[in-house]
Design a protein around this motif. Structure first.
Motif, PDB file in Angstrom:
ATOM      1  N   LEU A 198       0.884  -1.213  -0.135  1.00  0.00           N
ATOM      2  CA  LEU A 198       0.044   0.090   0.056  1.00  0.00           C
ATOM      3  C   LEU A 198       0.712   1.345   0.143  1.00  0.00           C
ATOM      4  O   LEU A 198       1.496   1.425   0.937  1.00  0.00           O
ATOM      5  CB  LEU A 198      -0.925  -0.042   1.338  1.00  0.00           C
ATOM      6  N   THR A 199       0.702   1.910  -1.023  1.00  0.00           N
ATOM      7  CA  THR A 199       1.700   3.318  -1.113  1.00  0.00           C
ATOM      8  C   THR A 199       1.054   4.514  -0.290  1.00  0.00           C
ATOM      9  O   THR A 199      -0.196   4.502  -0.344  1.00  0.00           O
ATOM     10  CB  THR A 199       2.055   3.545  -2.567  1.00  0.00           C
ATOM     11  N   ALA A 200       1.696   5.549  -0.097  1.00  0.00           N
ATOM     12  CA  ALA A 200       1.282   6.667   0.380  1.00  0.00           C
ATOM     13  C   ALA A 200       0.348   7.327  -0.606  1.00  0.00           C
ATOM     14  O   ALA A 200      -0.889   8.036  -0.040  1.00  0.00           O
ATOM     15  CB  ALA A 200       2.455   7.580   0.781  1.00  0.00           C
ATOM     16  N   GLU A 201       0.394   7.105  -1.551  1.00  0.00           N
ATOM     17  CA  GLU A 201      -0.181   8.010  -2.666  1.00  0.00           C
ATOM     18  C   GLU A 201      -1.597   7.316  -2.779  1.00  0.00           C
ATOM     19  O   GLU A 201      -2.766   8.004  -2.749  1.00  0.00           O
ATOM     20  CB  GLU A 201       0.492   7.886  -4.187  1.00  0.00           C
ATOM     21  N   THR A 202      -1.550   6.013  -2.811  1.00  0.00           N
ATOM     22  CA  THR A 202      -2.944   5.192  -3.075  1.00  0.00           C
ATOM     23  C   THR A 202      -3.672   5.386  -1.555  1.00  0.00           C
ATOM     24  O   THR A 202      -4.925   5.828  -1.567  1.00  0.00           O
ATOM     25  CB  THR A 202      -2.533   3.749  -3.090  1.00  0.00           C
ATOM     26  N   ALA A 203      -2.950   5.475  -0.443  1.00  0.00           N
ATOM     27  CA  ALA A 203      -3.505   5.944   0.836  1.00  0.00           C
ATOM     28  C   ALA A 203      -4.302   7.217   0.971  1.00  0.00           C
ATOM     29  O   ALA A 203      -5.332   7.328   1.404  1.00  0.00           O
ATOM     30  CB  ALA A 203      -2.717   5.696   1.930  1.00  0.00           C
ATOM     31  N   TYR A 204      -3.607   8.145   0.588  1.00  0.00           N
ATOM     32  CA  TYR A 204      -3.725   9.409   0.302  1.00  0.00           C
ATOM     33  C   TYR A 204      -5.096   9.569  -0.353  1.00  0.00           C
ATOM     34  O   TYR A 204      -6.283  10.018   0.132  1.00  0.00           O
ATOM     35  CB  TYR A 204      -2.764  10.289  -0.474  1.00  0.00           C
ATOM     36  N   LYS A 205      -5.056   9.083  -1.637  1.00  0.00           N
ATOM     37  CA  LYS A 205      -6.450   9.172  -2.488  1.00  0.00           C
ATOM     38  C   LYS A 205      -7.616   8.246  -1.762  1.00  0.00           C
ATOM     39  O   LYS A 205      -8.534   8.777  -1.750  1.00  0.00           O
ATOM     40  CB  LYS A 205      -6.068   8.444  -3.944  1.00  0.00           C
ATOM     41  N   GLY A 206      -7.205   7.195  -1.341  1.00  0.00           N
ATOM     42  CA  GLY A 206      -8.238   6.391  -0.504  1.00  0.00           C
ATOM     43  C   GLY A 206      -8.946   7.248   0.529  1.00  0.00           C
ATOM     44  O   GLY A 206     -10.194   6.951   0.822  1.00  0.00           O
ATOM     45  N   LEU A 207      -8.040   7.741   1.311  1.00  0.00           N
ATOM     46  CA  LEU A 207      -8.558   8.645   2.654  1.00  0.00           C
ATOM     47  C   LEU A 207      -9.371   9.913   2.171  1.00  0.00           C
ATOM     48  O   LEU A 207     -10.475  10.064   2.651  1.00  0.00           O
ATOM     49  CB  LEU A 207      -7.472   9.212   3.285  1.00  0.00           C
ATOM     50  N   MET A 208      -9.007  10.502   0.853  1.00  0.00           N
ATOM     51  CA  MET A 208      -9.780  11.431   0.364  1.00  0.00           C
ATOM     52  C   MET A 208     -11.190  11.080   0.023  1.00  0.00           C
ATOM     53  O   MET A 208     -12.140  11.412   0.487  1.00  0.00           O
ATOM     54  CB  MET A 208      -9.101  12.024  -0.760  1.00  0.00           C
ATOM     55  N   ASP A 209     -11.414   9.757  -0.737  1.00  0.00           N
ATOM     56  CA  ASP A 209     -12.560   9.137  -0.910  1.00  0.00           C
ATOM     57  C   ASP A 209     -13.412   8.774   0.208  1.00  0.00           C
ATOM     58  O   ASP A 209     -14.450   8.995   0.052  1.00  0.00           O
ATOM     59  CB  ASP A 209     -12.188   7.815  -1.745  1.00  0.00           C
ATOM     60  N   ALA A 210     -12.689   8.423   1.150  1.00  0.00           N
ATOM     61  CA  ALA A 210     -13.533   8.190   2.551  1.00  0.00           C
ATOM     62  C   ALA A 210     -13.689   9.410   3.363  1.00  0.00           C
ATOM     63  O   ALA A 210     -14.422   9.586   4.343  1.00  0.00           O
ATOM     64  CB  ALA A 210     -12.701   7.121   3.437  1.00  0.00           C
ATOM     65  N   GLY A 211     -13.371  10.692   2.864  1.00  0.00           N
ATOM     66  CA  GLY A 211     -13.769  11.938   3.475  1.00  0.00           C
ATOM     67  C   GLY A 211     -12.769  12.569   4.383  1.00  0.00           C
ATOM     68  O   GLY A 211     -13.103  13.459   5.172  1.00  0.00           O
ATOM     69  N   TYR A 212     -11.342  12.060   4.154  1.00  0.00           N
ATOM     70  CA  TYR A 212     -10.312  12.875   4.816  1.00  0.00           C
ATOM     71  C   TYR A 212      -9.310  13.373   4.204  1.00  0.00           C
ATOM     72  O   TYR A 212      -8.828  12.393   3.495  1.00  0.00           O
ATOM     73  CB  TYR A 212      -9.849  11.644   6.063  1.00  0.00           C
ATOM     74  N   ILE A 213      -8.755  14.615   4.423  1.00  0.00           N
ATOM     75  CA  ILE A 213      -7.980  15.192   3.592  1.00  0.00           C
ATOM     76  C   ILE A 213      -6.684  15.018   4.632  1.00  0.00           C
ATOM     77  O   ILE A 213      -6.710  15.896   5.597  1.00  0.00           O
ATOM     78  CB  ILE A 213      -7.801  16.463   3.112  1.00  0.00           C
ATOM     79  N   VAL A 214      -5.536  14.565   4.008  1.00  0.00           N
ATOM     80  CA  VAL A 214      -4.416  14.505   4.860  1.00  0.00           C
ATOM     81  C   VAL A 214      -3.022  14.840   4.196  1.00  0.00           C
ATOM     82  O   VAL A 214      -3.544  15.608   3.052  1.00  0.00           O
ATOM     83  CB  VAL A 214      -3.965  13.058   5.378  1.00  0.00           C
ATOM     84  N   ARG A 215      -2.136  14.890   4.543  1.00  0.00           N
ATOM     85  CA  ARG A 215      -0.891  15.964   3.811  1.00  0.00           C
ATOM     86  C   ARG A 215       0.118  14.813   3.205  1.00  0.00           C
ATOM     87  O   ARG A 215       0.890  14.204   3.960  1.00  0.00           O
ATOM     88  CB  ARG A 215      -0.062  16.641   4.639  1.00  0.00           C
ATOM     89  N   TRP A 216       0.026  14.809   1.947  1.00  0.00           N
ATOM     90  CA  TRP A 216       1.065  13.656   1.129  1.00  0.00           C
ATOM     91  C   TRP A 216       1.930  14.606   0.892  1.00  0.00           C
ATOM     92  O   TRP A 216       1.853  15.995   0.291  1.00  0.00           O
ATOM     93  CB  TRP A 216       0.262  13.127  -0.043  1.00  0.00           C
ATOM     94  N   LEU A 217       3.485  14.487   0.986  1.00  0.00           N
ATOM     95  CA  LEU A 217       4.302  15.342   0.934  1.00  0.00           C
ATOM     96  C   LEU A 217       5.657  15.100  -0.178  1.00  0.00           C
ATOM     97  O   LEU A 217       6.745  15.050   0.223  1.00  0.00           O
ATOM     98  CB  LEU A 217       5.162  15.756   2.205  1.00  0.00           C
ATOM     99  N   PRO A 218       5.207  14.456  -1.412  1.00  0.00           N
ATOM    100  CA  PRO A 218       6.276  13.953  -2.386  1.00  0.00           C
ATOM    101  C   PRO A 218       7.130  15.463  -2.545  1.00  0.00           C
ATOM    102  O   PRO A 218       8.402  15.233  -2.841  1.00  0.00           O
ATOM    103  CB  PRO A 218       5.595  13.873  -3.763  1.00  0.00           C
TER     104      PRO A 218
END
Ligand SMILES: *Cc1c(COP(=O)(O)O)cnc(C)c1O
Length: 365
Positions: free
Chosen positions: A314-334
């Motif tokens: 599970l990559t951070a990018e996939t988790a970032y998008k998945g969390l957004m779909d679930a209603g949570y915006i977090v900070r991905w920092l590439p």
């Protein structure tokens, strides 16, 4: 000759600051866990003071911020004459760079340091020098090894953002002792109120006693006043005096100042924020540890957020998008060298549990 004004070359080398997002790609409003704001809101006393300040909008604020300085000095046992203030502590960081560094000078900060340091450094034409981290934490030896004759400022945040890591008092004292006295050590205490058990890295004592230490603090995090942009700093008189020369005369507002002064008096609100954060930060870290088999790892945090690394399928990018779909915006920092990490603010109980539930689903746990 060119046919348009030419910005200074060092300005064009600045990568613009990227603020935390509050809406999804498709514009939905979701829980914002991307800017380390206070999930409990703001002290009701601060909100009341803010509202009462709406009476004399035609007046300039008190340029010397006497009430704010006196209240801070009384609360923290400081000399009010040695307090500088600004439009958030971000302004105070810029004042430090503006007064003490310029073209030809070097400014040191750590790998995975706060993103404002490179901007403040390049803005004045100074050269950024990045000291390597030690498993995402501040490495005092690496900072000291990066010092040259040209070094003018060292910026550290303690606890650090975006990693949440904390350097204890002994390390901060060792760093200070290893720096020449003509190098300004800026210790950014944006998250100092969140440290476990009220531990103290000794930064304020150094700012009291040493001629070359500036501590910065903010009302944006623990005090829940990010909208009002009130920050401050403490240092030797000569440091403060130099910074005042380039300060915008009226960068903090009457209403923001009133709210900040009232917030300082609401110790119950601060205590409940600290307790809430400590409880849910510990719970969140435990839950991430249970997902270790899926390659998730929480960097130990003393702040109001946790950096979660994704070192498995599970990559951070996939988790970032998945969390957004679930209603949570977090900070991905590439852009900060962390394409494999998400910085997640400790939210309300419901939000924190919701983030973990979504991560568990994605990790197949
Ligand atoms: C949030 C933050 C600040 C504070 O910013 P303000 O300008 O006071 O809102 C300063 N330093 C760090 C490391 C931060 O994360």
């Amino acid at each position: 000759m060119t046919n348009a004004p030419v910005p200074k070359p060092w300005i064009m080398e600045i990568a613009p600051y990227i603020p935390g997002r509050s809406t999804t790609d498709d514009g939905r409003k979701v829980a914002k866990l991307s800017s380390n704001e206070n999930p409990l809101g703001t002290s009701p006393k601060a909100r009341e003071a803010f509202a009462s300040a709406a009476t004399s909008l035609e007046r300039y604020p008190d340029a010397s911020a006497t009430e704010l300085r006196d209240t801070l000095a009384a609360k923290h046992g400081l000399d009010p004459a040695r307090i500088i203030y600004g439009n958030g502590s971000d302004e105070v960081l810029h004042l430090a760079a503006g007064a003490f560094a310029g073209p030809g000078d070097e400014v040191i900060y750590v790998n995975y340091g706060f993103s404002v340091y490179p901007i403040a450094t390049r803005r004045v034409g100074a050269t950024p020098v990045v000291a390597p981290d030690k498993d995402y934490a501040t490495d005092v030896d690496a900072i000291l090894a990066a010092v040259t004759d040209r070094t003018r400022i060292v910026f550290i945040a303690n606890p650090n953002n975006p990693t949440g890591t904390y350097a204890p008092r002994g390390e901060i004292e060792r760093l200070h002792a290893g720096l020449r006295p003509d190098i300004l050590l800026v210790i950014d205490h944006a998250y100092a109120e969140y440290i476990d058990g009220g531990d103290d890295d000794g930064g304020m004592a150094l700012a009291q006693n040493a001629p070359n230490v500036l501590v910065t603090r903010t009302f944006s995090k623990m005090y829940g006043l990010a909208a009002e942009r009130i920050g401050w700093g403490y240092a030797a008189p000569a440091i403060i005096e130099a910074m005042h020369r380039i300060r915008l005369p009226f960068s903090i507002t009457i209403a923001g100042t009133a709210a900040a002064v009232a917030a300082l008096g609401d110790t119950d609100f601060v205590a409940s924020t600290r307790d809430h954060n400590a409880q849910w930060r510990a719970w969140f870290a435990d839950e991430i540890a249970k997902l270790g088999n899926a390659g998730l790892r929480a960097i130990p945090s003393q702040a109001n957020f946790i950096l979660v690394l994704f070192e498995g399928e599970l990559t951070a990018e996939t988790a970032y998008k998945g969390l957004m779909d679930a209603g949570y915006i977090v900070r991905w920092l590439p852009g900060q060298g962390l394409p494999h990490g998400l910085r997640i603010t400790i939210g309300t109980a419901e939000e924190t549990q919701g983030v973990i539930a979504a991560l568990r689903r994605m990790a197949g746990a």
